[in-house]
Write a protein that holds these residues in place. Structure first.
Motif, mmCIF file in Angstrom:
data_model
loop_
_atom_site.group_PDB
_atom_site.id
_atom_site.type_symbol
_atom_site.label_atom_id
_atom_site.label_comp_id
_atom_site.label_asym_id
_atom_site.label_seq_id
_atom_site.Cartn_x
_atom_site.Cartn_y
_atom_site.Cartn_z
ATOM 1 N N GLN A 61 -2.120 -3.438 0.294
ATOM 2 C CA GLN A 61 -3.155 -2.425 0.121
ATOM 3 C C GLN A 61 -4.523 -3.052 -0.119
ATOM 4 O OE1 GLN A 61 -2.086 0.518 -2.819
ATOM 5 N NE2 GLN A 61 -0.056 0.785 -1.906
ATOM 6 N N ALA A 84 2.379 -2.590 -1.631
ATOM 7 C CA ALA A 84 1.302 -2.738 -2.647
ATOM 8 C C ALA A 84 0.464 -3.981 -2.403
ATOM 9 C CB ALA A 84 1.915 -2.780 -4.037
ATOM 10 N N GLN A 129 2.990 4.722 -1.097
ATOM 11 C CA GLN A 129 4.287 4.259 -1.583
ATOM 12 C C GLN A 129 5.166 3.993 -0.373
ATOM 13 O OE1 GLN A 129 5.950 6.985 -4.349
ATOM 14 N NE2 GLN A 129 7.400 5.501 -5.172
#
Lengths: 127, 994
Positions: B913, B910, B957
């Motif tokens: 990203q 995350a 994910q």
């Protein structure tokens, strides 16, 4: 059968010049070469080409200038010009058209693409 | 003896006496009466006699008169007759009257009268008349006179009879009178004697019965009066006197008794009186003491200052306590009390403040209770007549009121007489009173200090402070207000603030608001800063910021305002606004020339000037060239400007612009016509533009332009304006320099690009070109050669791509991306990309699928979009291990073509990203696993997508997979509605000319 169309190719890099010539000849065109802008003008005055493929970056006269001169002279003003350029910025593209070129390809070029454009330019003039 | 008996007796006796006496006198009186009557009668008769004689005489006169006349025949002899006529008649009548009681005499008198009348009437008058008439002879006369005489004798005789009878009567009466007199005398004597006797008897009786007893009683009374209340009198006297005696005795007894009682009561009264006197004394003493206390209180009330008050308190208490020496400490709670007053002891010997542990007084302070000391334990001494005298008794009282202790008072006396509890109580009470007064004085001091502080604050405040009454009258006006508005405090006191400070055009609104505020409304005007124009004394307006607040002081409402002169701030704001506008004007403009009109407008209208010109230094021409003008259309007519604008160039040093160029500094001209009579200046002067300012613009160390402004009244530039001009000049100069640098950089960049493009691509062109030639030749190579050359070709292309990517990214950075415009079908493109990648996918053991809906074409760069697909699919394959899936979906959603590339690969953390699309960013996974790549792929994808007007997003994910989603606007939506706007690419190449 008509004479094959005459293509004037001006390029200061020998290898690329030979490459283009080869491609065009293989495609059935007649080719006259020049290694710089001056030579290009001379060749054009000697024998009027049906289409010109000019490298933009050349010594003496660059491709833009040759294009401009073509456009300025009554004998050559309607010769379709395809500029070959390694410069791909918007300003460069604009410059191509501003100079009076009809089309452009950028290096390295896809030989099919070049041939297609040459043909298209010729088709246009004959249309 | 009965009570009433004496009185009747006396009365009877008295009556009898009276009767007798009266009878005697009655007789006597009667007799005297008779006597008098008789006497009168006698006198009466005498009178009658006399009258008769007189009458007789008169009658004689008459006769004489007649006779005389007759005889002499002269009237004068008749006189007696004439004169006596009337009286004779009168007398006769009178005589008759006199004796009318006696018939005889009356008859006589009447006859006499008749006779007289007859004489007169019957005789005398006729005769006289006759005599007068005729002058009778003498004989007749004698006869007549004889008649007359006879008559007269008759009359006389009558008179004699009368008289004689009368005389006899008179005598009789007289003798009767005498006898009566005698009788009277006798009766008188009898009566007199009898009376005397009776009176004597009576008197004796009275004396005995009454007088003696009375005398005794009187004696008794005198004794009584002298105080011998034991005096008594005999009681045996008849009747009332006896009664009186008894009564007297009773009275005396009673008096005696009463006296005894009175004496007793008197004694009691005296006692009571003494007591009363004692009580009065006591009251007097108390009154004195109350008066003293009251005086003390009054004196306390008179002092409001701490020191005099302390003095008064101490003196008063010393006086009331009989103390010769005393000390008073007083001060605010929270600090030790300070020495406030002394008596009898020198102040220098005492500490300036009283600490809580400091001796007996300190103890009193600490414990808040009185402390008494006897026998000079503390050994305090005072100097009296040069000697040190020991103070034997001391009391220290805390001054406490409302639970606060504000000080201590110590009193000491020389006499070795202890303070008694009553005294101490009184002193304590007074100390309490004093404490109140001291508290008051301390409060007064504190509020004075506060007021001074307040005043100091207001006096030195950097804001103006104005306070007005409800009616808008000025109450307070601090020095800063004087400075800002030009009115002194005395001049504005009581004047209406609206007329002083508010410009006329706003007055009505202010008055309405003010009235509203006074009524308690207009909340929005209160307690928040307002900007407004205020009026100065000289009529000029000044921008101010004011905050109004409302306050009730003792039932009266006042409005307070802090007012700040914000002209500097406003000017600063305006200048800042101008700076900002200039910065804006220069922001998006490619060159200075384009910015000039806007620059002039911003400066001219921002600074309220009317005419401006912009002069550029022409390097080639060596002149200043007019590059732009501006004027304020409301005050300067365009037509009138022509004369000013006619002059288009200046040499260095010529005119204002030339001078500014030469001097290279801000030049202010107070009067343009002074020393310059050029047509341009004359025209300016005609337009009332008589002041000017010129500002040089510098760049690269030299002046490149000059700004010139004209106005009616450009004030001498202050620091703020000069700073502004300097800053503007700097901005423009920097702008020019920046533009120059940009152009330079642009040039360099272009050259670099050209170089890179050209120098890198040219050999690659040859390499690839010739390789293609060789590989196209079907038969010229064996399998190995072909394979080898393919590797070479592949890598050459890879190299070319890398160069292209680098250049592409560089172009994106520079914003000079050039894209083709062609008709592109996304689904077809996707299919091709998938097919091209299929071999690789198979090699990796990853299933590669596509789900493609037919889409209408969009306008874009086919090659670049193809690159997008290639990059995304390549990434998906790179990061998906064997056994995973990669799916490419192309669908439409209204105006937009949606592409999704989904994989079941390693996923992206995350945190990473966010940075995914950054240049040269490689995820840690990629680095760790040495997955090949430079980190430009996604950068290019994003740039291409966005250049086509689309968006790209990622969801991922870790360990599960990643999905890239691209939305591109279509030239014609799938459902056939009109083309979405914004289709096409910015910076795309123009159409190929036909």
């Amino acid at each position: 059968m008509n004479d094959p169309p005459l293509v004037l190719v001006a390029e200061d890099d020998e290898d690329i010049l030979a490459l283009i010539e080869l491609r065009l000849v293989r495609a059935g065109y007649d080719v006259v070469t020049a290694a710089d802008g001056d030579a290009a003008m001379q060749e054009a005055s000697k024998r009027r080409p049906d289409v010109a493929v000019l490298d933009v970056m050349m010594p003496k006269l660059d491709g833009y200038e040759v294009t401009r001169r073509f456009r300025a002279a009554p004998r050559t003003w309607d010769i379709p010009v395809i500029l070959v350029t390694a410069r791909v910025q918007e300003a460069d593209v604009a410059r191509c058209y501003a100079a009076g070129a009809n089309d452009y390809v950028h290096k390295p070029f896809d030989p099919e693409d070049l041939l297609a454009r040459v043909q298209a330019a010729l088709d246009r003039t004959q249309a | 003896m009965s009570r009433r008996r004496l009185t009747p007796r006396i009365m009877v006796a008295g009556g009898v006496l009276a009767v007798l006496v009266s009878a005697s006198f009655g007789f006597a009186i009667t007799a005297i009466g008779d006597l008098r009557r008789s006497h009168r009668l006698a006198a009466h008769s005498e009178e009658a006699i006399l009258q008769a004689r007189r009458s007789e005489k008169l009658a004689v006169d008459l006769e004489t008169g007649v006779r005389g006349f007759l005889l002499t025949d002269q009237e004068r002899f008749l006189q007696p007759f004439v004169q006596g006529l009337a009286p004779a008649r009168a007398l006769a009548a009178q005589l008759e009257r006199l004796v009318r009681d006696n018939p005889r005499q009356r008859a006589t008198a009447a006859a006499l009268r008749r006779a007289l009348d007859s004489y007169i009437e019957d005789y005398a008058r006729p005769v006289v008349a006759e005599e007068r008439r005729t002058d009778l002879p003498p004989r007749r006369d004698l006869a007549v006179t004889a008649e007359s005489k006879r008559r007269l004798d008759g009359i006389r005789a009558g008179f004699d009879r009368f008289v004689a009878h009368e005389t006899m009567r008179a005598r009789a009466r007289q003798s009767e009178a005498d006898s009566q007199a005698d009788r009277a005398v006798i009766f008188g004597w009898i009566g007199l004697l009898g009376s005397i006797l009776l009176v004597m008897a009576y008197t004796a009786y009275l004396t005995n019965s009454v007088l003696f007893p009375l005398r005794r009683i009187a004696a008794g009374a005198r004794r009584l009066a002298r105080g011998e209340l034991g005096a008594r009198v005999p009681e045996q006297a008849p009747g009332e006197v006896g009664e009186l005696g008894r009564t007297f005795n009773a009275m005396a007894a009673s008096l005696q008794q009463n006296r005894d009682v009175l004496e007793t009561q008197n004694a009691e009264l005296e006692e009571k009186q003494h007591e009363l006197a004692r009580v009065l004394d006591q009251v007097a003493t108390e009154k004195t003491s109350v008066e003293r206390l009251q005086r003390f209180g009054e004196r306390l009330a008179q002092e409001t200052e701490l020191r005099p008050l302390a003095q008064t308190i101490l003196w008063g208490l010393c006086e009331l306590a009989g103390a010769q020496a005393g000390v008073l400490y007083a001060g605010e709670t929270g600090g030790p009390p300070a020495l406030a007053a002394t008596r009898g002891v020198p102040a220098e010997r005492l500490p300036a403040t009283l600490q809580v542990d400091d001796g007996l007084a300190g103890a009193a302070l600490a414990e808040r209770a009185r402390v008494v000391s006897s026998h000079g334990e503390t050994g305090m001494r005072m100097t009296a007549f040069g000697e040190q005298v020991r103070l034997h008794q001391e009391v220290h009282l805390p001054l406490s009121a409302s639970g606060r202790t504000v000080g201590v008072v110590s009193l000491a006396r020389v006499q070795d007489v202890p303070f008694d509890p009553a005294e101490l109580d009184m002193l304590e009470h007074l100390a309490g009173q004093s404490a109140l007064a001291v508290t008051g004085a301390l409060s007064l001091e504190a509020s004075r200090r506060a007021a001074r502080l307040n005043k100091a604050v207001l006096d030195t405040a950097s804001d103006a402070f104005v306070s007005v009454s409800e009616a808008g009258r000025v109450r307070e006006w601090n020095p800063r207000a004087e400075a800002i508005f030009g009115w002194t405090s005395e001049e504005v006191s009581g004047r209406d603030v609206t007329g002083l400070l508010i410009p006329p055009r706003h007055r009505e609104r202010w008055q309405t608001a003010f009235a509203g505020m006074a009524r308690g409304g207009e909340e929005g005007w209160l307690n928040r800063p307002r900007e407004m124009q205020a009026l100065r004394r000289d009529g000029r307006e000044v921008p101010v910021e004011l905050t109004i607040s409302s306050l009730e002081l003792g039932g009266v409402r006042v409005f307070n305002a802090f007012i700040r002169d914000i002209s500097a701030r406003k000017r600063g704001e305006r200048h800042f606004g101008i700076q900002h506008a200039v910065t804006e004007a220069l922001a998006e403009i490619p060159g200075l020339e384009e910015a000039i009109p806007r620059l002039l407008e911003v400066l001219g209208s921002g600074l309220d000037w009317r005419l401006g010109s912009f002069w550029l230094v022409g390097e080639a021409t060596g002149e200043l060239r007019l590059a732009g003008t501006w004027h304020d259309p409301t005050t300067v007519r365009a037509a009138a400007l022509e004369a000013v604008r006619r002059r288009k160039s200046f040499n260095k040093g010529e005119g204002l612009p030339g001078r500014v160029w030469a001097d290279e500094e801000v030049t202010w001209v107070k009067d343009v016509a002074d020393g310059d009579s050029s047509p341009r200046i004359r025209a300016a002067a005609e337009l009332d533009l008589t002041t000017a300012i010129g500002v040089p613009i510098r760049s690269g160390g030299r002046v490149i332009a000059v700004l010139e402004f004209y106005d009616r009244d450009i004030g001498q530039p202050d620091e703020s304006l000069i700073a502004l001009m300097g800053y503007i000049s700097q901005l423009i100069g920097q702008f020019v320099e920046r533009k120059e640098a940009e152009r330079q950089a642009e040039r360099l960049k272009d050259e670099f690009f050209a170089l890179v493009s050209h120098e890198l691509r040219t050999p690659l062109t040859s390499i690839i070109g010739y390789l293609e030639l060789v590989l196209e030749d079907e038969g010229g190579l064996d399998a190995d050669q072909r394979r080898f050359l393919s590797v070479v070709e592949r890598n050459s292309r890879r190299l070319l791509r890398l160069v292209g990517d680098l250049l592409f990214v560089a172009q994106v950075e520079a914003g000079s991306l050039a894209l083709e415009r062609g008709s592109v079908e996304l689904d077809a493109l996707a299919r091709e990309a998938v097919e091209a990648a299929r071999p690789r996918a198979e090699d990796n053991g990853v299933t590669l699928q596509h789900e493609l809906d037919p889409l209408p074409p969009l306008t874009g760069d086919r090659d670049r979009l193809a690159q997008v697909f290639d990059n995304l699919i390549s990434n998906a394959l790179k990061f998906t291990p064997a056994g995973g899936h990669v799916v490419v979906r192309v669908t439409s959603a209204g105006h937009v073509g949606v592409t999704e590339v989904r994989d079941t690969g390693m996923g992206i953390a995350a945190a990473e990203q966010e940075r995914l699309f950054d240049r040269f960013f490689r995820s840690t996974t990629a680095t760790e696993q040495a997955i090949p790549g430079v980190g430009l792929g996604l950068t290019i994808v994003k740039a291409v997508v966005e250049a086509h007007g689309g968006t790209i997003s990622v969801s991922s994910q870790e360990g599960a997979g990643t999905t890239f989603r691209i939305e591109l606007p279509l030239s014609a939506p799938a459902d056939g509605s009109a083309a979405a706007p914004g289709v096409g690419t910015p910076g795309a190449a123009p159409e190929v000319p036909r």
